[in-house]
Design an enzyme around this catalytic site. Structure first.
Site, PDB file in Angstrom:
ATOM      1  CB  CYS A  66      -6.223   2.463  -1.952  1.00 37.11           C
ATOM      2  SG  CYS A  66      -4.840   3.163  -0.664  1.00 37.11           S
ATOM      3  CG  HIS A 110     -10.894   0.061  -0.799  1.00 36.79           C
ATOM      4  ND1 HIS A 110     -11.887   1.105   0.240  1.00 36.79           N
ATOM      5  CD2 HIS A 110      -9.920   1.500  -0.189  1.00 36.79           C
ATOM      6  CE1 HIS A 110     -11.172   1.869   0.929  1.00 36.79           C
ATOM      7  NE2 HIS A 110     -10.205   2.313  -0.234  1.00 36.79           N
ATOM      8  CG  ASP A 112      -2.417   1.105   0.850  1.00 36.79           C
ATOM      9  OD1 ASP A 112      -2.314   1.392  -0.367  1.00 36.79           O
ATOM     10  OD2 ASP A 112      -3.181   0.758   1.723  1.00 36.79           O
ATOM     11  CG  ASP A 113      -0.676   5.058   0.371  1.00 39.02           C
ATOM     12  OD1 ASP A 113      -1.643   4.482  -0.434  1.00 39.02           O
ATOM     13  OD2 ASP A 113      -0.817   5.809   0.472  1.00 39.02           O
TER      14      ASP A 113
END
Length: 482
Positions: free
Chosen positions: A77, A134, A38-39
């Site tokens: 996301c 998500h 994530d990210d």
């Protein structure tokens, strides 16, 4: 003599039976291990960022191919994971997959199968652990654990999110050390380095569950497996055990270029997701010491996530399943660390859209290579079909990059991405961003100015040329696949 004849006949019958059975056996298709982070911007040593400590991902890169110019299809996301998991462009909001689930509930025949469902239908056991869609664990409801609200119907044999001391998936998503749950972001520190081992943050629990599932899946020879594991860090807030922050005590993290807020109309935003946390009244755009602290905590989160990924890859080797497993490491989008005076994602600049992608498969001849071929997240579904020998469905909108895996010199294709307000096209040399009202941004990546100077006014012919390509790729943007 009669008994001897009977024994010979019995032996011959057994041989023929076994021989026929062997003829009907087929080699098991390759397993798939999909690791989602994530990210994660491509700040990895294997991607040329020397100040980052990422030994486990770098080891994976040495066994596979690193895509230096992999672009996601949305800088957030939910919609980015939509394209990964469906092979289609979709809505631009974080609830894209939930909207798809609503349509599926009304008429499941009108909704194309997701990637895990497709592989499940083709004989795979499918399991997800952590944040793959998500919502970590793939469910909705107040605390993201309502079993009646499934984000991806019919996709997973098991979809798991070990919440541990964070009580539920929603709590773990933005959890800090020792079970701290985000109630009001303004009361939660934007970064933290707690004393303790890897399990004091939620990714430790995700890694532990992934090891358990990997052991179970690799112990069964009945079906190939599709295991997706999603880690939360380096998503906000930037929390990682102190030992990972200490890795950067003597490391100076370079300041990015183009730190100023862009002039004129762009997809710039005020970094609302970052700014809503407790920042001790500091602004990283005005306080370089604080900006350096933020970058170091982000780096610590990368190293923490890297350690969890290392555990999973080590387990894959220990089980022996590595010999027949395709491994994909994918970042769901990038993240600004001050470029264009943004701290976060959600823009259509390079920093939001470029993310790491590494692919390894058994028997790979081009291991330990990288490529500058442009590929998109939406291309991963058809690529995995080709690599496993599973039929590629007609509904996918991506293009398999298996030829690039075999020859890194193949150029790839332009990449598209979108938000609710604009869409963008990235070519080898330029980026065109087209706003809903028709306003255009054109950036020249052969220039040092890169995405700091809009050159649309002086290049109207190029704008029109790229606009046609963009509109062909994303026709009727607001009527994208639901």
């Amino acid at each position: 003599m009669r008994n001897l004849k009977l024994l010979v006949c019995a032996a011959l019958g057994t041989f023929l039976l076994n021989n026929c059975g062997n003829k009907q056996q087929h080699p098991k298709k390759s397993n798939i291990l999909l690791i989602c982070v994530d990210d994660l911007r491509p700040d990895l040593k294997s991607f040329g960022v020397d100040h980052i400590i990422s030994p486990n991902i770098d080891q994976l890169a040495r066994s596979g191919m690193s895509f230096y110019r992999h672009y996601v299809n949305a800088p957030s996301c939910g919609p980015s994971r939509y394209t990964l998991l469906t092979g289609q462009y979709g809505r631009a909001d974080n609830y894209a997959l939930f909207h798809r689930a609503e349509n599926w509930a009304k008429d499941n025949k009108s909704v194309a199968p997701s990637m895990p469902e497709w592989f499940r239908t083709n004989g795979y056991t499918t399991v997800s652990v952590g944040k793959v869609s998500h919502h970590p664990g793939g469910r909705g409801g107040k605390d993201w654990n309502d079993t009646s609200k499934v984000e991806m119907p019919n996709a997973w044999d098991k979809h798991l999110m070990p919440a541990s001391e964070w009580m539920h998936p929603r709590g773990a998503m933005h959890g800090l050390a020792y079970g701290e749950i985000r109630k009001n972001a303004a009361e939660m520190d934007v970064f933290q380095s707690g004393e303790g081992n890897d399990d004091i943050y939620p990714d430790g629990a995700i890694a532990n569950e992934a090891l358990k599932q990997l052991q179970e899946l690799s112990s069964s020879n009945e079906k190939p497996f599709f295991l997706a594991v999603g880690f939360l860090k380096p998503h906000l807030p930037f929390g990682a055990p102190k030992s990972y922050l200490e890795l950067y005590d003597s490391i100076k993290i370079p300041r990015p270029e183009h730190l100023n807020k862009p002039v004129g109309k762009t997809t710039w935003h005020a970094s609302g997701e970052f700014m809503k946390y407790n920042r001790w009244d500091k602004d990283p755009n005005a306080d370089e010491t604080f900006a350096e602290e933020v970058r170091k905590h982000y780096a610590a989160c990368i190293s923490y996530a890297d350690a969890q990924i290392g555990k999973v890859l080590s387990k894959l080797r220990q089980t022996g399943a590595e010999k027949n497993t395709i491994v994909v490491l994918w970042g769901d989008h990038g993240w600004h660390l001050g470029e264009h005076a943004i701290w976060g994602k959600h823009s259509l600049f390079e920093e939001s859209l470029r993310a790491p992608l590494i692919v390894h498969y058994p028997g790979m001849e081009n291991a330990n290579t990288n490529t500058k071929a442009i590929v998109e997240t939406v291309d991963i579904f058809p690529t995995l079909c080709e690599l496993t020998g599973v039929e590629t469905p007609s509904f996918v909108q991506g293009t398999s990059f298996k030829p690039i895996l075999e020859d890194s010199r193949i150029p790839g294709h332009p990449a598209v991405a979108y938000t609710n307000n604009a869409m963008t096209l990235r070519t080898n040399t330029h980026r065109l961003t087209l706003h809903n009202d028709g306003f255009a941004e054109l950036y020249d990546h052969t220039s040092k100015a890169a995405e700091s100077e809009n050159r649309a006014m002086e290049n109207p012919e190029m704008v029109e040329e790229l606009k046609k390509v963009l509109e062909e790729r994303l026709p009727e943007k607001h009527k994208l696949v639901q």
